[in-house]
Write a protein that holds these residues in place. Structure first.
Motif, PDB file in Angstrom:
ATOM      1  N   GLY A 258     -55.437 -18.140  62.875  1.00  0.00           N
ATOM      2  CA  GLY A 258     -56.235 -18.197  64.076  1.00  0.00           C
ATOM      3  C   GLY A 258     -55.282 -17.324  64.991  1.00  0.00           C
ATOM      4  O   GLY A 258     -53.655 -17.604  65.203  1.00  0.00           O
ATOM      5  N   GLY A 259     -56.064 -17.135  66.380  1.00  0.00           N
ATOM      6  CA  GLY A 259     -55.084 -17.039  67.320  1.00  0.00           C
ATOM      7  C   GLY A 259     -54.371 -15.374  67.846  1.00  0.00           C
ATOM      8  O   GLY A 259     -53.919 -15.497  68.572  1.00  0.00           O
ATOM      9  N   SER A 260     -54.072 -14.534  66.917  1.00  0.00           N
ATOM     10  CA  SER A 260     -53.800 -13.964  67.525  1.00  0.00           C
ATOM     11  C   SER A 260     -54.304 -12.929  65.724  1.00  0.00           C
ATOM     12  O   SER A 260     -54.730 -12.743  65.318  1.00  0.00           O
ATOM     13  N   GLY A 261     -54.088 -11.299  66.206  1.00  0.00           N
ATOM     14  CA  GLY A 261     -55.022 -10.031  65.953  1.00  0.00           C
ATOM     15  C   GLY A 261     -55.610  -9.105  67.276  1.00  0.00           C
ATOM     16  O   GLY A 261     -55.296  -9.167  68.008  1.00  0.00           O
ATOM     17  N   LYS A 262     -55.139  -7.997  66.850  1.00  0.00           N
ATOM     18  CA  LYS A 262     -56.104  -7.279  67.625  1.00  0.00           C
ATOM     19  C   LYS A 262     -56.893  -6.320  66.634  1.00  0.00           C
ATOM     20  O   LYS A 262     -56.895  -6.130  65.364  1.00  0.00           O
ATOM     21  N   LEU A 263     -58.368  -5.541  67.840  1.00  0.00           N
ATOM     22  CA  LEU A 263     -59.365  -4.916  67.391  1.00  0.00           C
ATOM     23  C   LEU A 263     -58.815  -3.257  66.504  1.00  0.00           C
ATOM     24  O   LEU A 263     -59.571  -3.167  65.178  1.00  0.00           O
ATOM     25  N   SER A 264     -57.660  -2.882  67.687  1.00  0.00           N
ATOM     26  CA  SER A 264     -57.121  -1.740  67.180  1.00  0.00           C
ATOM     27  C   SER A 264     -56.468  -1.562  65.679  1.00  0.00           C
ATOM     28  O   SER A 264     -56.951  -0.866  65.062  1.00  0.00           O
ATOM     29  N   ASN A 265     -56.116  -2.587  64.772  1.00  0.00           N
ATOM     30  CA  ASN A 265     -55.530  -2.678  63.946  1.00  0.00           C
ATOM     31  C   ASN A 265     -56.031  -2.889  62.587  1.00  0.00           C
ATOM     32  O   ASN A 265     -56.433  -2.496  61.538  1.00  0.00           O
ATOM     33  N   VAL A 266     -57.399  -3.583  63.427  1.00  0.00           N
ATOM     34  CA  VAL A 266     -58.440  -3.874  61.932  1.00  0.00           C
ATOM     35  C   VAL A 266     -59.232  -2.188  61.845  1.00  0.00           C
ATOM     36  O   VAL A 266     -58.855  -2.693  60.630  1.00  0.00           O
ATOM     37  N   VAL A 267     -59.227  -1.418  62.966  1.00  0.00           N
ATOM     38  CA  VAL A 267     -59.842  -0.076  63.205  1.00  0.00           C
ATOM     39  C   VAL A 267     -59.263   0.398  61.432  1.00  0.00           C
ATOM     40  O   VAL A 267     -59.397   1.179  60.598  1.00  0.00           O
ATOM     41  N   ALA A 268     -57.497   0.110  61.890  1.00  0.00           N
ATOM     42  CA  ALA A 268     -56.346   0.686  60.696  1.00  0.00           C
ATOM     43  C   ALA A 268     -56.843   0.384  59.436  1.00  0.00           C
ATOM     44  O   ALA A 268     -56.948   0.853  58.024  1.00  0.00           O
ATOM     45  N   GLY A 269     -57.106  -1.664  58.855  1.00  0.00           N
ATOM     46  CA  GLY A 269     -57.182  -1.775  57.872  1.00  0.00           C
ATOM     47  C   GLY A 269     -58.847  -1.041  57.725  1.00  0.00           C
ATOM     48  O   GLY A 269     -58.317  -1.377  56.488  1.00  0.00           O
ATOM     49  N   VAL A 270     -59.464  -1.269  58.249  1.00  0.00           N
ATOM     50  CA  VAL A 270     -61.056  -0.769  57.256  1.00  0.00           C
ATOM     51  C   VAL A 270     -60.879   0.343  56.933  1.00  0.00           C
ATOM     52  O   VAL A 270     -60.978   0.852  55.667  1.00  0.00           O
ATOM     53  N   MET A 271     -59.815   1.413  57.497  1.00  0.00           N
ATOM     54  CA  MET A 271     -59.616   3.091  57.481  1.00  0.00           C
ATOM     55  C   MET A 271     -58.591   2.828  55.867  1.00  0.00           C
ATOM     56  O   MET A 271     -59.104   4.476  55.069  1.00  0.00           O
TER      57      MET A 271
END
Length: 315
Positions: A258-271
């Motif tokens: 918890g406490g850290s992470g970016k949604l923009s990076n999640v987009v990359a993870g999904v792709m």
């Protein structure tokens, strides 16, 4: 030097995405076709939509195992309302999204008020609503939707498939909530230190209600898109999707602590996961091997996060 190290850590996910893209582009001539690239984006749209809510939950150090069963339940009740009850498709969608948000609220209420681990609470609701989906459908698929509904999953806006447009809109909304509202700051604060957040005046329980409700809502949207795309309500539609979504989010750099992470990076993870699955299919790699690869990736992503956290603590 430290700034460069930090930048490399932040951008590593995009480097992996580019490298993976180049590898499959060189391995299969079919990979770089416009049809295949749009197909990849269409395939990951359901996971991408659901990953927004999962990101919020993991940001506070929680987990939501009910995502897959919510997708399934929304599949069944939306199909049942339209086909068996003859309800207008927009009203059926609205009711289904209210129900999915309500399931998320129940998860948040139990976690916040009874201090129950989110792992146990959401696993319990996963079983309950998976069972209810079978009861409502009697274990049989439900089909026969109006053409207007199937356009949600199979239609196009210009040259772009509708599911991709919906995913982009959901990511934009999710990013706005996380980065431009005080709720987003609360999500990070809770994940960093829940006790300190409460002492600073944040209404922790209400924030948890909101987070799990949003997770349920986004899973519901994913369920609607899946139903419209497959054109059939299946009692096993979302089975196992929770682990795929968790893999995408953790691979995207959202810390399981918890406490850290970016949604923009999640987009990359999904792709990355979408490209990996598509590439392995084009190379005729067994689906069982694909399962092994996905499991290994999840372990590596969590392991990297744990090592990184230890390094930060030592620093």
């Amino acid at each position: 030097m430290k700034n460069w190290v930090h930048i490399l850590k932040e951008q590593a996910i995009f480097v992996v995405l580019i490298v993976l893209f180049i590898i499959f582009a060189c391995s299969s001539p079919e990979f770089l076709t416009v049809t295949n690239l749009l197909n990849i984006a269409r395939q990951v749209s359901i996971l991408g939509i659901a990953s927004v809510g999962m990101t919020y939950v993991i940001l506070i150090g929680g987990i939501d195992l009910s995502t897959g069963s919510i997708i399934t339940f929304v599949n069944i009740i939306t199909a049942y309302l339209m086909v068996k009850s003859g309800i207008n498709m927009w009203l059926a969608i609205l009711i289904s999204l209210i129900v999915s948000t309500g399931i998320g609220f129940i998860n948040g209420f139990l976690v916040a008020n009874f201090n129950m681990p989110s792992l146990i609470v959401t696993f319990a609701t996963q079983i309950v609503f998976e069972g209810l989906a079978y009861i409502i459908s009697k274990g049989m698929p439900i089909f026969g939707f109006p053409n207007a509904f199937t356009q949600i999953g199979q239609g196009y806006l210009g040259p772009i498939p509708t599911p991709i447009i919906i995913m982009i809109v959901i990511f934009a909304i999710g990013g706005f909530i996380l980065n431009k509202t005080y709720f987003g700051r609360y999500f990070y604060a809770l994940g960093g230190n829940e006790t300190a957040s409460e002492l600073s005046g944040i209404r922790v329980k209400r924030v948890k209600y909101l987070i799990f409700s949003l997770s349920g809502f986004f899973a519901g949207v994913a369920g609607i898109v899946m139903l419209a795309r497959t054109n059939s309500g299946q009692p096993t539609a979302g089975k196992g999707y929770e682990f795929k979504v968790i893999t995408d989010v953790v691979l995207g750099g959202v810390s399981v602590a918890g406490g850290s992470g970016k949604l923009s990076n999640v987009v990359a993870g999904v792709m990355i996961m979408g490209i990996l699955e598509n590439g392995m299919v084009l190379l005729n790699i067994s689906s069982y091997v694909q399962m092994v690869v996905e499991g290994i990736i999840l372990v590596l992503a969590v392991g990297f996060d744990c090592v990184q956290k230890k390094g930060l603590l030592k620093a």
